[in-house]
Design an enzyme around this catalytic site. Structure first.
Site, mmCIF file in Angstrom:
data_model
loop_
_atom_site.group_PDB
_atom_site.id
_atom_site.type_symbol
_atom_site.label_atom_id
_atom_site.label_comp_id
_atom_site.label_asym_id
_atom_site.label_seq_id
_atom_site.Cartn_x
_atom_site.Cartn_y
_atom_site.Cartn_z
ATOM 1 N N ASP A 42 -5.616 -9.212 -15.628
ATOM 2 C CA ASP A 42 -6.253 -10.399 -16.131
ATOM 3 C C ASP A 42 -7.674 -10.197 -16.744
ATOM 4 O OD1 ASP A 42 -7.404 -12.963 -14.394
ATOM 5 O OD2 ASP A 42 -6.771 -12.228 -12.444
ATOM 6 N N GLU A 77 -7.942 -20.056 -17.754
ATOM 7 C CA GLU A 77 -8.129 -20.144 -16.429
ATOM 8 C C GLU A 77 -9.381 -21.380 -16.747
ATOM 9 O OE1 GLU A 77 -10.016 -19.719 -12.133
ATOM 10 O OE2 GLU A 77 -10.767 -18.712 -13.431
ATOM 11 N N HIS A 136 -5.265 -17.281 -5.213
ATOM 12 C CA HIS A 136 -5.675 -15.961 -4.905
ATOM 13 C C HIS A 136 -6.853 -16.617 -4.033
ATOM 14 C CE1 HIS A 136 -6.626 -15.281 -8.128
ATOM 15 N NE2 HIS A 136 -8.360 -14.579 -8.124
ATOM 16 N N ASP A 137 -7.098 -17.969 -4.859
ATOM 17 C CA ASP A 137 -8.739 -18.765 -5.144
ATOM 18 C C ASP A 137 -8.513 -20.236 -3.833
ATOM 19 O OD1 ASP A 137 -10.074 -17.202 -6.484
ATOM 20 O OD2 ASP A 137 -9.165 -18.355 -8.512
ATOM 21 N N ASP A 165 -4.062 3.563 2.872
ATOM 22 C CA ASP A 165 -5.748 3.702 2.650
ATOM 23 C C ASP A 165 -5.626 2.081 3.261
ATOM 24 O OD1 ASP A 165 -5.293 2.940 0.796
ATOM 25 O OD2 ASP A 165 -6.896 3.014 -0.482
ATOM 26 N N ASP A 203 0.775 -1.257 -0.571
ATOM 27 C CA ASP A 203 0.505 0.314 0.091
ATOM 28 C C ASP A 203 0.516 1.709 0.023
ATOM 29 O OD1 ASP A 203 -2.307 2.050 0.033
ATOM 30 O OD2 ASP A 203 -1.649 1.498 2.835
ATOM 31 N N ASP A 240 -1.915 -1.413 -4.300
ATOM 32 C CA ASP A 240 -2.163 0.012 -4.997
ATOM 33 C C ASP A 240 -0.959 -0.005 -5.933
ATOM 34 O OD1 ASP A 240 -0.015 1.792 -4.029
ATOM 35 O OD2 ASP A 240 -1.948 2.418 -2.759
#
Ligand code: GLC
Length: 434
Positions: free
Chosen positions: A100, A258, A331-332, A27, A23, A31
């Site tokens: 992506d 994917e 990430h899944d 926040d 970050d 990013d």
């Protein structure tokens, strides 16, 4: 390395889940500028491409996999200038940015969908998959979306149901409509013209819908899993060949699909010169502990021999049919130590954990294929202790999405603010610095 190899066969790819990477503005959410700050670090690790999870304008119902505008950067992650800067700075270091592409669906806040839903008679009325209710008012089919619940949602303004493979906030696009395909190719070419190095094609095996008919119920809710009905159905390759012609041909990029539902025997149609992509993610080793791919909570025991057999098969297919990404987490998925060495992650012995991480690392960098590292593997992550968290740890996607641990400082050096998801407690000892 052989002369004829492509650049993407000779490098390491790092998947960056932007929200959790670094970050730059305090926040609590990672990013684009946060990634730019860490490019030297990534270069030092031998990363030649970054797969960036979606950073387009989005209401974030599914953390960016619900795109409201393919031509804008979400303000949570920065601006288009930040993106251009990232592509340029990465390029200086020999790192390509891979976007992506979420083309099976958009956000329900996308102007395309808002127009399509506004009534039955508008220029985009056929851009999504609309059907009338059955005579009793119920949904057109008994399909269950991948996250659970009906795959159909009623639109008051339109007076019809629309189909969604994922959340109701993620309506599926109608690929049968040539205008839709044209609009999507334009998106892809817009990003290629900006200099990105390729695409990860999200949920791409679901884009072609078969006849919309009820499926055999496979759960107590009486519904049938949508992906059983729609994954990799007849005719999908025609769409994807068109995509390849319109987008990829003549460009020095790579595409990775994917590709849930693609069988080993079909690989030659999917990858390589005759295929549609350069690589596809093959999930058999990720599903090793599931009884069936529909019910993620129904787990089974597996042995090392099972893992060897699965990896062996996949390596043989790769040798015969093309090239694979090598990956053990994303990430899944559960974190790889928890997944493949559950007894180690349950022990209190940190050195066993690092040994397990080394084993996975060794596999990752010696199997044939392009290693796709998930940024959390850049450090070695520990585990939660409470028994009650057991289930969550295995099935919640959040455990794979905690902030990156850079240093032993507050919030692991990820942010100067309040992190969007708590940092793992072990950050004082487990961090990139140490
Ligand atoms: C893919 C993504 C996942 C997302 C889904 C819907 O499976 O990896 O995170 O929820 O597609 O776009």
């Amino acid at each position: 390395m052989s002369e004829g190899m492509k650049w993407w066969q000779k490098t390491n790819v790092c998947e960056i889940y932007i929200r959790s990477f670094n970050d730059s503005d305090g926040d609590g959410i990672g990013d684009l500028n946060g990634i730019t700050e860490k490019l030297d670090y990534l270069k030092e690790l031998g990363i030649g491409a970054i797969w960036l999870t979606p950073c387009y304008k989005s209401p974030q119902a599914d953390n960016g996999y619900d795109i409201a505008d393919y031509y804008e950067i979400d303000e949570t992650f920065g601006t288009m200038e930040d993106m251009d800067h990232l592509i340029a700075e990465a390029g200086k270091r020999g790192i390509r940015i891979v976007m992506d592409l979420v083309f099976n669906h958009t956000s329900d806040q996308n102007s395309w969908f808002l127009e399509s839903a506004s009534g039955k008679d508008n220029p985009k009325s056929d851009w999504y998959i609309w059907r009338d209710a059955r005579p009793d008012g119920s949904e057109p089919t008994n399909w269950r979306n991948i996250f659970g619940g009906s795959a159909w949602t009623w639109s008051e303004t339109r007076g019809q149901y629309y189909l969604h493979t994922f959340l109701s906030e993620q309506p599926d696009l109608n690929w049968e409509n040539p205008e839709v395909r044209e609009a999507l190719y334009n998106v892809a070419n817009f990003w290629l013209d900006k200099g990105v190095g390729g695409f990860r094609m999200d949920a791409v095996t679901y884009i072609k819908k078969p006849a919309l008919t009820d499926g055999e119920p496979d759960g107590r809710d009486g519904r049938a899993a949508i992906h059983k009905m729609t994954a990799n159905t007849e005719g999908i390759l025609d769409f994807l060949h068109e995509f390849k012609d319109r987008v990829q041909r003549g460009r020095d990029i790579f595409t990775v699909g994917e590709a849930n539902g693609v069988r080993a025997s079909e690989l030659s149609q999917w990858v390589g010169d005759e295929g549609v992509f350069d690589m596809v993610f093959e999930f058999s080793h990720m599903l090793i502990d599931l009884n069936n791919e529909i019910d993620w909570s129904s787990r089974r025991n597996w042995s090392l021999a099972d893992l060897k057999r699965i990896l062996g098969d996949s390596q043989r297919n790769t040798a015969e049919n093309g090239w694979y990404p090598i990956f053990f987490e994303n990430h899944d998925q559960p974190r790889c130590i928890d997944h493949y060495f559950p007894w180690v992650s349950d022990s209190e012995n940190g050195s066993e954990e690092s040994m397990a991480a080394k084993v996975i690392g060794t596999l990752m960098f010696t199997l044939r294929g392009t290693p796709f590292v998930y940024h959390h593997f850049l450090i070695h992550e520990g585990r939660t202790e409470e028994e009650a968290l057991e289930a969550v740890r295995h099935f919640s996607r959040d455990s794979a999405r905690t902030p990156m641990q850079w240093t032993a400082e507050e919030n692991a050096g990820f942010t100067t603010g309040e992190p969007w998801l708590p940092v793992n407690d072990n950050y004082r000892t487990c961090n990139a610095d140490s």
